[in-house]
Design a protein around this motif. Structure first.
Motif, PDB file in Angstrom:
ATOM      1  N   VAL A 176       0.877  -1.178   0.000  1.00  0.00           N
ATOM      2  CA  VAL A 176       0.000   0.000   0.000  1.00  0.00           C
ATOM      3  C   VAL A 176       0.910   1.223   0.000  1.00  0.00           C
ATOM      4  N   GLY A 177       0.927   1.973  -1.102  1.00  0.00           N
ATOM      5  CA  GLY A 177       1.766   3.168  -1.213  1.00  0.00           C
ATOM      6  C   GLY A 177       2.881   2.964  -2.224  1.00  0.00           C
ATOM      7  N   GLY A 178       2.817   3.729  -3.315  1.00  0.00           N
ATOM      8  CA  GLY A 178       3.858   3.623  -4.364  1.00  0.00           C
ATOM      9  C   GLY A 178       4.939   4.669  -4.156  1.00  0.00           C
ATOM     10  N   GLY A 179       5.421   4.796  -2.924  1.00  0.00           N
ATOM     11  CA  GLY A 179       6.522   5.717  -2.624  1.00  0.00           C
ATOM     12  C   GLY A 179       7.845   4.966  -2.586  1.00  0.00           C
ATOM     13  N   VAL A 180       8.826   5.583  -1.935  1.00  0.00           N
ATOM     14  CA  VAL A 180      10.183   5.025  -1.956  1.00  0.00           C
ATOM     15  C   VAL A 180      10.246   3.662  -1.261  1.00  0.00           C
ATOM     16  N   ILE A 181       9.633   3.558  -0.085  1.00  0.00           N
ATOM     17  CA  ILE A 181       9.709   2.290   0.651  1.00  0.00           C
ATOM     18  C   ILE A 181       9.023   1.175  -0.130  1.00  0.00           C
ATOM     19  N   VAL A 198       1.318  -3.060  -6.280  1.00  0.00           N
ATOM     20  CA  VAL A 198       1.380  -1.801  -5.537  1.00  0.00           C
ATOM     21  C   VAL A 198       0.059  -1.065  -5.719  1.00  0.00           C
ATOM     22  N   VAL A 199      -0.585  -0.742  -4.594  1.00  0.00           N
ATOM     23  CA  VAL A 199      -1.823   0.039  -4.630  1.00  0.00           C
ATOM     24  C   VAL A 199      -1.480   1.466  -4.234  1.00  0.00           C
ATOM     25  N   GLU A 200      -1.646   2.394  -5.152  1.00  0.00           N
ATOM     26  CA  GLU A 200      -1.263   3.796  -4.899  1.00  0.00           C
ATOM     27  C   GLU A 200      -2.494   4.688  -5.040  1.00  0.00           C
ATOM     28  N   GLY A 269       3.914   6.558   4.047  1.00  0.00           N
ATOM     29  CA  GLY A 269       4.602   7.737   4.573  1.00  0.00           C
ATOM     30  C   GLY A 269       4.983   7.555   6.040  1.00  0.00           C
ATOM     31  N   ARG A 270       5.636   8.566   6.573  1.00  0.00           N
ATOM     32  CA  ARG A 270       6.061   8.532   7.972  1.00  0.00           C
ATOM     33  C   ARG A 270       5.648   9.843   8.635  1.00  0.00           C
ATOM     34  N   VAL A 271       5.481   9.770   9.954  1.00  0.00           N
ATOM     35  CA  VAL A 271       5.038  10.963  10.692  1.00  0.00           C
ATOM     36  C   VAL A 271       6.046  11.299  11.792  1.00  0.00           C
ATOM     37  N   VAL A 348      16.241   6.720  -5.250  1.00  0.00           N
ATOM     38  CA  VAL A 348      15.465   5.496  -5.033  1.00  0.00           C
ATOM     39  C   VAL A 348      16.388   4.363  -5.455  1.00  0.00           C
ATOM     40  N   TYR A 349      16.702   3.465  -4.500  1.00  0.00           N
ATOM     41  CA  TYR A 349      17.764   2.475  -4.738  1.00  0.00           C
ATOM     42  C   TYR A 349      17.226   1.185  -5.361  1.00  0.00           C
ATOM     43  N   THR A 350      16.426   1.358  -6.404  1.00  0.00           N
ATOM     44  CA  THR A 350      15.902   0.199  -7.117  1.00  0.00           C
ATOM     45  C   THR A 350      16.899  -0.160  -8.225  1.00  0.00           C
TER      46      THR A 350
HETATM   47  P1  NAI Z   1       6.394   8.202   0.637  1.00  0.00           P
HETATM   48  O1  NAI Z   1       5.870   9.496   1.089  1.00  0.00           O
HETATM   49  O2  NAI Z   1       7.624   8.118  -0.178  1.00  0.00           O
HETATM   50  O3  NAI Z   1       5.275   7.452  -0.224  1.00  0.00           O
HETATM   51  C1  NAI Z   1       4.018   7.143   0.284  1.00  0.00           C
HETATM   52  C2  NAI Z   1       3.094   6.850  -0.883  1.00  0.00           C
HETATM   53  O4  NAI Z   1       1.888   6.349  -0.359  1.00  0.00           O
HETATM   54  C3  NAI Z   1       2.750   8.081  -1.707  1.00  0.00           C
HETATM   55  O5  NAI Z   1       2.908   7.785  -3.058  1.00  0.00           O
HETATM   56  C4  NAI Z   1       1.301   8.359  -1.346  1.00  0.00           C
HETATM   57  O6  NAI Z   1       0.568   8.970  -2.384  1.00  0.00           O
HETATM   58  C5  NAI Z   1       0.789   6.955  -1.040  1.00  0.00           C
HETATM   59  N1  NAI Z   1      -0.354   6.890  -0.164  1.00  0.00           N
HETATM   60  C6  NAI Z   1      -0.630   7.656   0.920  1.00  0.00           C
HETATM   61  N2  NAI Z   1      -1.783   7.250   1.491  1.00  0.00           N
HETATM   62  C7  NAI Z   1      -2.219   6.191   0.767  1.00  0.00           C
HETATM   63  C8  NAI Z   1      -3.331   5.323   0.879  1.00  0.00           C
HETATM   64  N3  NAI Z   1      -4.231   5.453   1.850  1.00  0.00           N
HETATM   65  N4  NAI Z   1      -3.462   4.325  -0.021  1.00  0.00           N
HETATM   66  C9  NAI Z   1      -2.546   4.183  -1.037  1.00  0.00           C
HETATM   67  N5  NAI Z   1      -1.490   4.980  -1.173  1.00  0.00           N
HETATM   68  C10 NAI Z   1      -1.308   5.954  -0.282  1.00  0.00           C
HETATM   69  O7  NAI Z   1       6.490   7.326   1.954  1.00  0.00           O
HETATM   70  P2  NAI Z   1       7.216   5.939   2.249  1.00  0.00           P
HETATM   71  O8  NAI Z   1       7.490   5.192   1.010  1.00  0.00           O
HETATM   72  O9  NAI Z   1       6.406   5.316   3.320  1.00  0.00           O
HETATM   73  O10 NAI Z   1       8.599   6.421   2.857  1.00  0.00           O
HETATM   74  C11 NAI Z   1       8.622   7.238   4.044  1.00  0.00           C
HETATM   75  C12 NAI Z   1       9.801   8.136   4.038  1.00  0.00           C
HETATM   76  O11 NAI Z   1      11.004   7.412   4.135  1.00  0.00           O
HETATM   77  C13 NAI Z   1       9.867   8.957   2.771  1.00  0.00           C
HETATM   78  O12 NAI Z   1       9.698  10.314   3.134  1.00  0.00           O
HETATM   79  C14 NAI Z   1      11.217   8.743   2.222  1.00  0.00           C
HETATM   80  O13 NAI Z   1      11.877   9.954   1.968  1.00  0.00           O
HETATM   81  C15 NAI Z   1      11.969   7.967   3.282  1.00  0.00           C
HETATM   82  N6  NAI Z   1      12.692   6.898   2.594  1.00  0.00           N
HETATM   83  C16 NAI Z   1      13.734   7.250   1.787  1.00  0.00           C
HETATM   84  C17 NAI Z   1      14.399   6.300   1.065  1.00  0.00           C
HETATM   85  C18 NAI Z   1      15.486   6.723   0.171  1.00  0.00           C
HETATM   86  O14 NAI Z   1      15.947   7.847   0.273  1.00  0.00           O
HETATM   87  N7  NAI Z   1      15.953   5.864  -0.716  1.00  0.00           N
HETATM   88  C19 NAI Z   1      14.053   4.883   1.150  1.00  0.00           C
HETATM   89  C20 NAI Z   1      12.913   4.636   1.994  1.00  0.00           C
HETATM   90  C21 NAI Z   1      12.298   5.621   2.700  1.00  0.00           C
END
Ligand code: NAI
Ligand code: FAD
Length: 463
Positions: A176-181, A198-200, A269-271, A348-350
């Motif tokens: 759930v979430g197409g972000g970096v993690i 991935v559900v975004e 995301g993170r809080v 993004v380290y993919t």
């Molecule tokens: P993120 O903010 O990168 O991505 C979260 C994704 O979830 C977004 O695309 C958002 O639109 C989506 N989303 C939000 N609510 C949703 C919902 N209810 N249903 C479906 N999608 C939803 O957050 P992520 O991936 O959790 O990472 C957290 C933090 O950790 C990021 O701010 C990132 O900068 C950091 N991080 C950095 C890395 C790197 O620099 N390589 C690697 C991993 C994390």
């Protein structure tokens, strides 16, 4: 006065530990309070370091199975020893966190073990000790954002922390979430054999990244086996006798659909994390999203109390936290220190990696800034051809009038290393012509940066 310090830092993540080390190097007496049983925070324990160890190992596993034969390396089909791969990851955590312990000792920083609470101006309580400090730095980082109605048990419904520890490769992983993690850890388990969906919520993955890069990268991930449900939200996750039933709906409303998964990774995301810190006792203000408010000098609304890293606004990145920690330590020690928020790279380290620094095309258009764009694909780069790593491109955006570089976006193998040269150029206010006139070693993937710079106002040589 054994418990009196020039500086008490709460939290020993990248922000806190770098702040503590720099302050000690500049002659301050420093204590750092950390409640985890290891130093290094989220990044070293459950973030950057373990995820990169698993990305590295899983990429080699995949490479050995997919591409070695093409290079004339004949190996039998690689067999996964997941226990050993997780041990390899744990070793990386161990080595890195112990490294910080060593640096604390070397710099005579006291690690006060336990949970810190600000009792009043210049006072931090840890267990039955009260530390007195001329200045306090809050570097308590962030925690996982929760999806309402979905309980993370770190077994079948996991956050990134549980996803670094799965005991077996899931048949079906729903992210759930197409972000970096989601994309990094989805890649790890996908390479090891999971079917990844991935559900975004939004219509694109990686919101905020350059649109052209996202389009290209989405295509690449699909080729690697990722399925995407964009513009879609998860409304329910139910545990069944075996596996999970996930209900999803179009984000804008419409018919619900049910999906099956063995593991659900919640990565939305993170809080900011401020639990139990006692902020109200000292009048430290937070914003609507719970982040500590700071001014340009990283000072909170309370005198003598500062905050850095994930707990304040800005990108939640380790190196952003580190830069803030160092700049703040320099200022507290009476020197000059500043962070240039316009030049913070993101990676993004993919595989391939995606890396960027500065403004995207969308941001420049929105700001009404006229720009030239120069692009060079790795298909035309000699080293990439030799290595068969021709996916992706380098794109440089430069101001139309001044030619100053405003943004660089790279998708390609080692993009995370190449983006550093773009960041140096931007930090030194380089023009695209400055980069184009530099001599780059041949054959390197980095030559694509020079060629993209040539393309900004003229033509690349190799196209
Ligand atoms: P993120 O903010 O990168 O991505 C979260 C994704 O979830 C977004 O695309 C958002 O639109 C989506 N989303 C939000 N609510 C949703 C919902 N209810 N249903 C479906 N999608 C939803 O957050 P992520 O991936 O959790 O990472 C957290 C933090 O950790 C990021 O701010 C990132 O900068 C950091 N991080 C950095 C890395 C790197 O620099 N390589 C690697 C991993 C994390
Ligand atoms: P943190 O690292 O969160 O550290 C805060 C520390 O404070 C914690 O150890 C916590 O235990 C401690 N603490 C909290 N409250 C108290 C208290 N009251 N008393 C004592 N101690 C306390 N960023 C990148 O730049 N590159 C990456 O590759 C990357 N990969 C990531 C992968 C994952 C899976 C995750 C989750 C994050 C990743 N990040 C990455 C983000 C990065 O980890 C954070 O941006 C970074 O750790 C923030 O540093 P920080 O010092 O602000 O806080």
């Amino acid at each position: 006065m054994a418990d009196a310090f020039d500086l008490v830092v709460i939290g020993a993540g990248p922000g806190g530990y770098e702040c503590a080390i720099k302050a000690a190097q500049l002659g301050l007496k420093v204590a750092c309070v950390e409640k985890r049983d290891r130093l290094g925070g989220t990044c070293l324990n459950v973030g950057c370091i373990p995820s990169k160890a698993l990305l590295h190992a899983s990429e080699l596993f995949h490479e050995a199975g997919a591409n070695f034969a093409d290079m004339g390396i004949e190996v039998s089909k690689p067999k996964l020893n997941l226990k050993q791969m997780l041990a390899f990851k744990d070793e990386a955590i161990d080595g890195n966190t112990k490294g910080i312990e060593f640096l604390f000792k070397k710099n005579k920083i006291e690690w006060v073990k336990g949970e810190g609470q600000i009792e009043g101006p210049g006072k931090v309580k840890v267990g039955d000790r009260t530390l007195e400090a001329k200045n306090i730095v809050i570097a308590t980082g962030s925690g996982v954002a929760k999806l309402p109605g979905v309980d993370i048990d770190e077994k079948t419904i996991v956050s990134s922390t549980g996803a670094l520890e799965l005991g077996k490769v899931p048949g079906k992983l729903l992210v759930v979430g197409g972000g970096v993690i989601g994309l990094e850890l989805g890649s790890v388990w996908g390479r090891l054999g999971a079917e990844v969906t991935v559900v975004e919520f939004l219509d694109n993955i990686l919101p905020g990244m350059d649109g052209e890069v996202v389009k290209n990268f989405t295509r690449t991930l699909k080729k690697q086996g990722f399925s995407f449900k964009l513009g879609t939200k998860v409304t329910k996750v139910e545990k069944q006798k075996s596996g999970l039933k996930v209900t999803v709906e179009p984000a804008k409303g419409g018919d619900a659909e049910e999906l099956e998964a063995d593991i659900v990774l919640v990565a939305i995301g993170r809080v900011a994390y401020t639990e139990g810190l006692g902020l109200d006792k000292v009048g430290v203000a937070t914003d609507k999203r719970g982040r500590i408010e700071v001014d340009a000098s990283l000072k909170t609304s309370a005198d003598g109390i500062y905050a850095i890293g994930d707990v304040i606004a800005g990108p939640m990145l380790a190196h952003k936290a580190m830069e803030e920690g160092v700049a703040l330590a320099e200022r507290l020690a009476g020197h000059y220190g500043a962070v240039n928020y316009d030049v913070i790279p993101g990676v993004v380290y993919t595989s391939p990696e995606v890396a960027s620094v500065g403004k995207t095309e969308e941001q420049l258009k929105e700001a009404g800034i006229e720009y030239n764009s120069g692009k060079f694909p790795f298909t035309a780069n000699g080293r990439a051809k030799a290595n068969k790593t021709t996916e992706g491109f380098v794109k440089i955006l430069a101001d139309k009038k001044t030619d100053r570089v405003l943004g660089v976006h790279i998708i390609g193998v080692n993009a995370g290393e190449m983006i550093a040269e773009a960041a140096i150029a931007m930090e030194l206010s380089a023009s695209s012509e400055d980069i184009a006139r530099m001599c780059f070693a041949h054959p390197t993937m980095s030559e694509a940066v020079k060629e993209a710079a040539l393309a900004v106002t003229g033509a690349p040589i190799h196209m």
